[in-house]
Enzyme design. Sequence first.
Site, PDB file in Angstrom:
ATOM      1  N   GLU A  50       0.824  -1.204   0.000  1.00 51.01           N
ATOM      2  CA  GLU A  50       0.000   0.000   0.000  1.00 51.01           C
ATOM      3  C   GLU A  50       0.863   1.261   0.000  1.00 51.01           C
ATOM      4  O   GLU A  50       2.074   1.199   0.208  1.00 51.01           O
ATOM      5  CB  GLU A  50      -0.926  -0.015   1.225  1.00 51.01           C
ATOM      6  CG  GLU A  50      -1.914  -1.152   1.185  1.00 51.01           C
ATOM      7  CD  GLU A  50      -2.824  -1.204   2.396  1.00 51.01           C
ATOM      8  OE1 GLU A  50      -3.782  -1.991   2.342  1.00 51.01           O
ATOM      9  OE2 GLU A  50      -2.593  -0.485   3.390  1.00 51.01           O
ATOM     10  N   CYS A  59      -1.448  -4.705  -5.707  1.00 50.65           N
ATOM     11  CA  CYS A  59      -1.986  -5.964  -5.181  1.00 50.65           C
ATOM     12  C   CYS A  59      -0.922  -7.052  -5.266  1.00 50.65           C
ATOM     13  O   CYS A  59       0.028  -6.957  -6.057  1.00 50.65           O
ATOM     14  CB  CYS A  59      -3.206  -6.390  -5.983  1.00 50.65           C
ATOM     15  SG  CYS A  59      -4.591  -5.233  -5.906  1.00 50.65           S
ATOM     16  N   GLU A  61      -1.144 -10.065  -6.488  1.00 52.18           N
ATOM     17  CA  GLU A  61      -1.116 -10.730  -7.800  1.00 52.18           C
ATOM     18  C   GLU A  61      -0.321  -9.903  -8.797  1.00 52.18           C
ATOM     19  O   GLU A  61       0.483 -10.443  -9.567  1.00 52.18           O
ATOM     20  CB  GLU A  61      -2.548 -10.935  -8.326  1.00 52.18           C
ATOM     21  CG  GLU A  61      -3.420 -11.769  -7.424  1.00 52.18           C
ATOM     22  CD  GLU A  61      -4.215 -10.968  -6.388  1.00 52.18           C
ATOM     23  OE1 GLU A  61      -5.288 -11.453  -5.994  1.00 52.18           O
ATOM     24  OE2 GLU A  61      -3.768  -9.870  -5.974  1.00 52.18           O
ATOM     25  N   CYS A  92      -8.950  -8.893  -7.471  1.00 53.97           N
ATOM     26  CA  CYS A  92      -9.816  -7.767  -7.821  1.00 53.97           C
ATOM     27  C   CYS A  92      -9.933  -7.690  -9.347  1.00 53.97           C
ATOM     28  O   CYS A  92      -9.233  -8.393 -10.079  1.00 53.97           O
ATOM     29  CB  CYS A  92      -9.270  -6.463  -7.243  1.00 53.97           C
ATOM     30  SG  CYS A  92      -7.781  -5.849  -8.063  1.00 53.97           S
TER      31      CYS A  92
END
Length: 137
Positions: A50, A59, A61, A92
């Site tokens: 983040e 993310c 992935e 997501c």
Amino acid sequence: MSDAPIVPDAELLAAAKAAFANAYAPYSHFHVGAALRTPDGTLFGGANVENASYGLGRCAEQSAIQGMASSGGREFSQIVVYSESSPPASPCGACRQVLFEFSPEAQVTCVNHLGEVIEGQVKDFLPHGFRLEHAKG
């Protein structure tokens, strides 16, 4: 479909858990780890990272895909996504498109600390994903 319990690939699961431990999530406190395997057997892991400027976060992935692509890889056969949410965290929408870009046929296994599993192929998670050939017109 079998009633047999789904058992994620042990090596990928261990790599995803190791990446999970390295997640940087001081804002959401939602840690995710991912690990993928290329067709030649190479493993790449990634954690969510983040940022105070929220849009700059990555993310897990995407972190794994970026590691693979930065090393010259252009396809993967499997990815395991590990979280401590129930049900297990699923990629997501943005991650689904990133995964689709490289390997729409790859196996996706989402698993959590309770052993719950969601799985399918990338194309199952993102039917009708956008491909380069669509942009060439």
